[in-house]
Scaffold this motif. Structure first.
Motif, PDB file in Angstrom:
ATOM      1  N   ILE A 145       0.750  -1.235   0.089  1.00 16.29           N
ATOM      2  CA  ILE A 145      -0.088   0.038  -0.115  1.00 16.29           C
ATOM      3  C   ILE A 145       0.977   1.313  -0.024  1.00 16.29           C
ATOM      4  CG2 ILE A 145      -1.796   1.238   1.112  1.00 16.29           C
ATOM      5  CD1 ILE A 145      -2.680  -1.693  -0.030  1.00 16.29           C
ATOM      6  N   SER A 146       0.772   2.061  -1.078  1.00 20.66           N
ATOM      7  CA  SER A 146       1.599   3.313  -1.433  1.00 20.66           C
ATOM      8  C   SER A 146       0.732   4.068  -0.998  1.00 20.66           C
ATOM      9  CB  SER A 146       2.411   3.310  -2.570  1.00 20.66           C
ATOM     10  OG  SER A 146       2.999   4.467  -2.919  1.00 20.66           O
ATOM     11  N   SER A 147       0.771   5.508  -1.779  1.00 22.44           N
ATOM     12  CA  SER A 147      -0.179   6.470  -1.552  1.00 22.44           C
ATOM     13  C   SER A 147      -0.184   7.272  -3.118  1.00 22.44           C
ATOM     14  CB  SER A 147       0.277   7.607  -0.643  1.00 22.44           C
ATOM     15  OG  SER A 147      -0.245   8.847  -0.690  1.00 22.44           O
ATOM     16  N   ILE A 148      -1.131   8.178  -3.471  1.00 27.24           N
ATOM     17  CA  ILE A 148      -1.083   9.040  -4.399  1.00 27.24           C
ATOM     18  C   ILE A 148       0.070   9.939  -4.328  1.00 27.24           C
ATOM     19  CG2 ILE A 148      -2.568  10.882  -3.391  1.00 27.24           C
ATOM     20  CD1 ILE A 148      -3.863  11.276  -6.449  1.00 27.24           C
ATOM     21  N   TRP A 149       0.519  10.108  -3.280  1.00 25.73           N
ATOM     22  CA  TRP A 149       1.691  11.254  -2.802  1.00 25.73           C
ATOM     23  C   TRP A 149       2.964  10.480  -3.095  1.00 25.73           C
ATOM     24  CZ3 TRP A 149      -0.894  14.781  -3.718  1.00 25.73           C
ATOM     25  CH2 TRP A 149      -2.548  15.469  -3.226  1.00 25.73           C
ATOM     26  N   GLY A 150       3.018   9.098  -3.018  1.00 24.46           N
ATOM     27  CA  GLY A 150       4.183   8.464  -3.482  1.00 24.46           C
ATOM     28  C   GLY A 150       4.553   8.637  -5.033  1.00 24.46           C
ATOM     29  N   ILE A 151       3.341   8.849  -5.638  1.00 26.29           N
ATOM     30  CA  ILE A 151       3.536   9.089  -6.953  1.00 26.29           C
ATOM     31  C   ILE A 151       3.923  10.348  -7.608  1.00 26.29           C
ATOM     32  CG2 ILE A 151       2.343   9.002  -9.473  1.00 26.29           C
ATOM     33  CD1 ILE A 151       0.508   7.006  -8.113  1.00 26.29           C
ATOM     34  N   SER A 152       3.104  11.410  -7.062  1.00 27.13           N
ATOM     35  CA  SER A 152       3.399  12.706  -7.332  1.00 27.13           C
ATOM     36  C   SER A 152       4.236  13.761  -6.187  1.00 27.13           C
ATOM     37  CB  SER A 152       2.051  13.386  -7.767  1.00 27.13           C
ATOM     38  OG  SER A 152       1.313  13.737  -6.497  1.00 27.13           O
ATOM     39  N   GLY A 153       4.138  13.147  -5.042  1.00 24.07           N
ATOM     40  CA  GLY A 153       4.876  14.123  -3.844  1.00 24.07           C
ATOM     41  C   GLY A 153       4.019  15.103  -3.549  1.00 24.07           C
ATOM     42  N   GLY A 154       3.776  15.188  -2.041  1.00 25.25           N
ATOM     43  CA  GLY A 154       2.902  16.141  -1.510  1.00 25.25           C
ATOM     44  C   GLY A 154       3.468  17.023  -0.837  1.00 25.25           C
ATOM     45  N   SER A 155       3.026  18.481  -0.961  1.00 22.00           N
ATOM     46  CA  SER A 155       3.663  19.483  -0.297  1.00 22.00           C
ATOM     47  C   SER A 155       3.253  19.222   1.311  1.00 22.00           C
ATOM     48  CB  SER A 155       2.921  20.679  -0.858  1.00 22.00           C
ATOM     49  OG  SER A 155       3.685  21.964   0.150  1.00 22.00           O
ATOM     50  N   PHE A 156       4.274  19.802   2.124  1.00 20.48           N
ATOM     51  CA  PHE A 156       4.283  19.532   3.611  1.00 20.48           C
ATOM     52  C   PHE A 156       4.295  18.083   4.069  1.00 20.48           C
ATOM     53  CE2 PHE A 156       1.965  23.385   2.774  1.00 20.48           C
ATOM     54  CZ  PHE A 156       2.682  24.222   3.607  1.00 20.48           C
ATOM     55  N   GLU A 157       4.689  17.054   2.913  1.00 22.24           N
ATOM     56  CA  GLU A 157       4.440  15.787   3.374  1.00 22.24           C
ATOM     57  C   GLU A 157       5.789  15.179   2.567  1.00 22.24           C
ATOM     58  OE1 GLU A 157       0.595  13.540   4.039  1.00 22.24           O
ATOM     59  OE2 GLU A 157       0.163  15.132   2.597  1.00 22.24           O
ATOM     60  N   VAL A 158       6.951  15.659   2.863  1.00 27.07           N
ATOM     61  CA  VAL A 158       8.117  15.344   1.985  1.00 27.07           C
ATOM     62  C   VAL A 158       8.686  13.883   2.409  1.00 27.07           C
ATOM     63  CG1 VAL A 158      10.506  15.664   1.592  1.00 27.07           C
ATOM     64  CG2 VAL A 158       8.987  17.485   1.392  1.00 27.07           C
ATOM     65  N   ALA A 159       8.571  13.859   3.793  1.00 23.18           N
ATOM     66  CA  ALA A 159       9.083  12.403   4.335  1.00 23.18           C
ATOM     67  C   ALA A 159       8.104  11.299   3.970  1.00 23.18           C
ATOM     68  CB  ALA A 159       9.332  12.510   5.988  1.00 23.18           C
ATOM     69  N   TYR A 160       6.639  11.637   4.065  1.00 26.76           N
ATOM     70  CA  TYR A 160       5.889  10.668   4.001  1.00 26.76           C
ATOM     71  C   TYR A 160       5.818  10.364   2.244  1.00 26.76           C
ATOM     72  CZ  TYR A 160       0.975   8.498   3.225  1.00 26.76           C
ATOM     73  OH  TYR A 160       0.046   7.491   2.806  1.00 26.76           O
ATOM     74  N   SER A 161       6.023  11.188   1.386  1.00 26.03           N
ATOM     75  CA  SER A 161       5.716  10.799  -0.037  1.00 26.03           C
ATOM     76  C   SER A 161       7.308  10.277  -0.404  1.00 26.03           C
ATOM     77  CB  SER A 161       5.989  12.602  -0.862  1.00 26.03           C
ATOM     78  OG  SER A 161       4.887  13.044  -0.241  1.00 26.03           O
ATOM     79  N   ALA A 162       8.316  10.626   0.292  1.00 23.19           N
ATOM     80  CA  ALA A 162       9.558   9.730   0.075  1.00 23.19           C
ATOM     81  C   ALA A 162       9.371   8.250   0.454  1.00 23.19           C
ATOM     82  CB  ALA A 162      10.871  10.353   0.538  1.00 23.19           C
ATOM     83  N   SER A 163       9.006   8.085   1.587  1.00 20.78           N
ATOM     84  CA  SER A 163       8.587   6.655   2.156  1.00 20.78           C
ATOM     85  C   SER A 163       7.569   5.656   0.781  1.00 20.78           C
ATOM     86  CB  SER A 163       8.077   6.622   3.155  1.00 20.78           C
ATOM     87  OG  SER A 163       6.992   7.101   3.497  1.00 20.78           O
ATOM     88  N   LYS A 164       6.582   6.501   0.627  1.00 23.94           N
ATOM     89  CA  LYS A 164       5.580   5.946  -0.325  1.00 23.94           C
ATOM     90  C   LYS A 164       6.157   5.756  -1.835  1.00 23.94           C
ATOM     91  CE  LYS A 164       2.492   4.712   2.604  1.00 23.94           C
ATOM     92  NZ  LYS A 164       2.177   3.474   3.111  1.00 23.94           N
ATOM     93  N   GLY A 165       6.957   6.543  -2.150  1.00 25.93           N
ATOM     94  CA  GLY A 165       7.669   6.407  -3.359  1.00 25.93           C
ATOM     95  C   GLY A 165       8.575   5.430  -3.351  1.00 25.93           C
ATOM     96  N   GLY A 166       9.209   5.219  -2.348  1.00 29.71           N
ATOM     97  CA  GLY A 166      10.367   4.146  -2.188  1.00 29.71           C
ATOM     98  C   GLY A 166       9.537   2.889  -2.230  1.00 29.71           C
TER      99      GLY A 166
END
Length: 251
Positions: free
Chosen positions: A144-165
Motif C-alpha cells: 500500500i503506497s499513496s498518490i503522494w508516492g507518485i506525485s509528491g505532496g507539499s508538507f509531506e516530503v518524508a511521507y512522500s519519499a517513503s511511499k515513493g520508495g
C-alpha cells in the motif's frame, strides 16, 4: 478450487496494520473472498478482535497477531503464527504512518521513523514470507503506497519519499521474482476517509472533495476492492504495477 464468489478459498493472507481503516477493510474483503486472514495489529487489540470475529462470521478462518512489523524479531513471530492457518500465499503490506510537516521542521528522528514504518517494515515482512511462496511457486504481494508516492505532496516530503520508495521496491521485486509465480503490485490510494485525514479542517476536506472528479472522498472499501483484484489467482499476468484508486484526483 476457484469460485467466482470465493476466489481466494483456502489461501492464507497476512494483512499488516489490519485493525482499522484501510487495513481493516482489506482484511474483511479477503475473508469474504474465502481467504484465511492473519489480522496484524500493534496496539488496537479490541479492534483487531472485532475484525477477526467479522471474518469468522463470513465463514473464513482468522487470527489476530500483535507485532511491530518494523522489528525483525516480531515479524518472524508474525509469520510463524500465520502458518497455523497454512503457509502464507498472500501478503498485504498496509501498516504505516503519516505526517504533515515542512521539511525544515522534520527532525532526523521523524524521518527515520517514517522510513522504518513505511519502507523497512514491508521489506522485513516480504523477506519473511518469500521462502514460503518460493517453495510453493505461488504468491501475491501487494504494497500500500499513496498518490503522494507518485506525485509528491507539499508538507509531506518524508511521507512522500517513503511511499515513493515502496513503489520502486514493488517494481524491482516484481522483476526479480516474476519467474517464480509470485506477483508484486502496489495500490496508491488518493484521499480516503481514514484517521490519516483527521488533521484536516472541514474546509480542507470539502476542498479535497471538490478536487476529486467523482465528487466524493474515497472509502477504505475502494482500496480493498483493488487489493482483492490484484491477489486473485487469475491476475498472474499483472505484476510490477501501481493501481491508484483516487476518484480521478490528479496525481
Amino acid at each position: 478450487m476457484f469460485s467466482t464468489t470465493r476466489p481466494l478459498y483456502g489461501q492464507t493472507a497476512i494483512v499488516t496494520g489490519a485493525s482499522r481503516g484501510i487495513g481493516r477493510s482489506i482484511a474483511i474483503a479477503l475473508g469474504r473472498a474465502g481467504a484465511h486472514v492473519v489480522v496484524n495489529y500493534l496496539k488496537s487489540q479490541a479492534a483487531a478482535a472485532e475484525v477477526v470475529e467479522t471474518i469468522l462470521n463470513l465463514g473464513s478462518k482468522a487470527i489476530a497477531v500483535q507485532a511491530d512489523v518494523s522489528s525483525p524479531e516480531e515479524v518472524e513471530t508474525l509469520v510463524t503464527a500465520s502458518t497455523s492457518l497454512g503457509a502464507p500465499q498472500i501478503l498485504v503490506n498496509n501498516a504505516g504512518i503519516s505526517q504533515s510537516r515542512l521539511l525544515l521542521d522534520t527532525s532526523l528522528e521523524e524521518w527515520d521513523r517514517m522510513l522504518k514504518s513505511n519502507l523497512t517494515a514491508p521489506f522485513l515482512c516480504t523477506k519473511a514470507v518469500l521462502p514460503y511462496m518460493l517453495r510453493s511457486g505461488y504468491g501475491r504481494i501487494v504494497n500500500i503506497s499513496s498518490i503522494w508516492g507518485i506525485s509528491g505532496g507539499s508538507f509531506e516530503v518524508a511521507y512522500s519519499a517513503s511511499k515513493g520508495g515502496i513503489i520502486a521496491f514493488t517494481k524491482a521485486l516484481a522483476k526479480e521474482i516474476g519467474p517464480s509465480g509470485i506477483t508484486v503490485n502496489a495500490v496508491a490510494p488518493g484521499a480516503i476517509e481514514t484517521d490519516m485525514l483527521q488533521g484536516l479542517s472541514q474546509e480542507e476536506m470539502l476542498l479535497l472533495q471538490a478536487r476529486t472528479p467523482v465528487g466524493r472522498l474515497g472509502h477504505p472499501d475502494d482500496v480493498a476492492n483493488a487489493v482483492v483484484f490484484l491477489v486473485s489467482p487469475r491476475t498472474s499476468y499483472i505484476t510490477g504495477q501501481v493501481i491508484s484508486p483516487n476518484g480521478g484526483l490528479e496525481s
